[in-house]
Design a protein around this motif. Structure first.
Motif, short mmCIF file in Angstrom:
data_model
loop_
_atom_site.label_atom_id
_atom_site.label_comp_id
_atom_site.label_asym_id
_atom_site.label_seq_id
_atom_site.Cartn_x
_atom_site.Cartn_y
_atom_site.Cartn_z
N SER A 112 55.08 52.66 37.61
CA SER A 112 55.61 51.49 36.92
C SER A 112 54.68 50.28 37.04
O SER A 112 55.06 49.17 36.69
CB SER A 112 56.98 51.12 37.49
N GLY A 113 53.49 50.49 37.57
CA GLY A 113 52.54 49.40 37.69
C GLY A 113 52.76 48.51 38.90
O GLY A 113 52.16 47.43 39.01
N GLN A 114 53.61 48.94 39.83
CA GLN A 114 53.90 48.14 41.02
C GLN A 114 53.40 48.81 42.29
O GLN A 114 53.87 48.52 43.39
CB GLN A 114 55.42 47.89 41.13
N GLY A 115 52.44 49.70 42.15
CA GLY A 115 51.90 50.43 43.30
C GLY A 115 51.28 49.52 44.35
O GLY A 115 51.41 49.78 45.54
N ASN A 116 50.61 48.46 43.90
CA ASN A 116 49.99 47.54 44.87
C ASN A 116 51.04 46.84 45.73
O ASN A 116 50.83 46.62 46.92
CB ASN A 116 49.12 46.51 44.16
N ALA A 117 52.15 46.45 45.10
CA ALA A 117 53.22 45.80 45.86
C ALA A 117 53.77 46.76 46.91
O ALA A 117 53.90 46.41 48.09
CB ALA A 117 54.34 45.34 44.93
N PHE A 118 54.07 48.00 46.51
CA PHE A 118 54.61 48.99 47.45
C PHE A 118 53.61 49.24 48.57
O PHE A 118 53.99 49.30 49.75
CB PHE A 118 54.97 50.30 46.72
N ALA A 119 52.33 49.37 48.21
CA ALA A 119 51.30 49.62 49.22
C ALA A 119 51.24 48.47 50.23
O ALA A 119 51.00 48.69 51.42
CB ALA A 119 49.94 49.82 48.55
N SER A 120 51.49 47.23 49.76
CA SER A 120 51.47 46.10 50.69
C SER A 120 52.62 46.17 51.68
O SER A 120 52.49 45.72 52.82
CB SER A 120 51.50 44.77 49.92
N TRP A 121 53.74 46.74 51.25
CA TRP A 121 54.90 46.86 52.15
C TRP A 121 54.62 47.89 53.23
O TRP A 121 55.06 47.76 54.36
CB TRP A 121 56.15 47.26 51.40
N VAL A 122 53.91 48.96 52.85
CA VAL A 122 53.57 50.02 53.79
C VAL A 122 52.47 49.56 54.74
O VAL A 122 52.51 49.82 55.93
CB VAL A 122 53.14 51.30 53.03
N GLY A 123 51.48 48.87 54.19
CA GLY A 123 50.31 48.47 54.96
C GLY A 123 50.63 47.45 56.04
O GLY A 123 51.76 46.98 56.18
N MET A 124 49.61 47.09 56.76
CA MET A 124 49.77 46.20 57.91
C MET A 124 49.69 44.72 57.55
O MET A 124 49.94 43.87 58.39
CB MET A 124 48.72 46.53 58.97
N GLY A 125 49.34 44.39 56.31
CA GLY A 125 49.22 43.00 55.90
C GLY A 125 50.54 42.42 55.44
O GLY A 125 51.62 42.97 55.68
N GLU A 126 50.45 41.30 54.74
CA GLU A 126 51.64 40.61 54.24
C GLU A 126 52.26 41.38 53.08
O GLU A 126 51.55 41.96 52.26
CB GLU A 126 51.22 39.21 53.78
N ASN A 127 53.59 41.39 53.03
CA ASN A 127 54.31 42.06 51.95
C ASN A 127 54.25 41.24 50.67
O ASN A 127 54.59 40.06 50.68
CB ASN A 127 55.78 42.27 52.33
N GLN A 128 53.84 41.87 49.57
CA GLN A 128 53.87 41.20 48.28
C GLN A 128 55.31 41.14 47.79
O GLN A 128 56.07 42.10 47.96
CB GLN A 128 53.03 41.97 47.25
N PRO A 129 55.70 40.04 47.17
CA PRO A 129 57.05 39.95 46.63
C PRO A 129 57.19 40.80 45.37
O PRO A 129 56.20 41.17 44.73
CB PRO A 129 57.21 38.47 46.31
N ILE A 130 58.42 41.10 45.03
CA ILE A 130 58.74 41.80 43.80
C ILE A 130 59.98 41.15 43.21
O ILE A 130 60.85 40.68 43.96
CB ILE A 130 58.93 43.32 44.03
N SER A 131 60.06 41.08 41.90
CA SER A 131 61.20 40.42 41.26
C SER A 131 62.30 41.45 40.98
O SER A 131 62.06 42.66 40.97
CB SER A 131 60.77 39.76 39.95
#
Length: 146
Positions: A48-67
């Motif tokens: 759905s084009g939101q892979g980067n957001a999900f990856a940020s939640w899994v990764g060790m950095g800051e979580n990207q927001p999602i609407s």
């Protein structure tokens, strides 16, 4: 009273927490099960084009927001409606709830910074729900804080 209301009541000490917590674990666990676990959910986000957001939640950095609209696009309106019905709220509230808390949930279920296909995510959900209830209690409408 809907699941979210009873869960919020439990967080604020107004009712027995175990029923609401168990039901919320069931709803979130059902979402994971229907999606094929965290890896399946990651695939949905990626498609759905939101892979980067999900990856940020899994990764060790800051979580990207999602609407909430992006949540609707990823999960589809039928799945959001089904989750909303289980939670006893309307679909807009359910998608707002997921937009606010799914990043935190995925983050907590992936403490090593990667999706572990052998992990028991149902147990992980049960273990992290008390902390989620605390944060729900401090943000009673389940809306995103800006």
């Amino acid at each position: 009273m809907g699941l979210l209301d009873s869960t919020l009541g439990a967080a604020s000490g107004k009712s027995d927490a175990s029923g609401g917590v168990t039901a919320l674990v069931g709803v979130l666990g059902g979402l994971l099960a229907q999606s094929g676990g965290l890896q399946g959910l990651a695939n949905k986000f990626s498609q759905s084009g939101q892979g980067n957001a999900f990856a940020s939640w899994v990764g060790m950095g800051e979580n990207q927001p999602i609407s909430s609209n992006q949540i609707q696009n990823v999960l589809g309106s039928e799945q959001v409606k089904a989750l909303a019905a289980k939670m006893g709220v309307d679909p807009a509230q359910a998608s707002h709830f997921l937009a606010e808390y799914l990043p935190k949930i995925v983050d907590k279920l992936t403490p090593e910074g990667k999706v572990d296909p052998t992990a028991d995510h149902q147990q992980g959900l049960a273990n992290l729900l008390p902390a989620l209830l605390q944060s729900l209690g401090s943000n009673p409408r389940g809306t995103a804080q800006t």
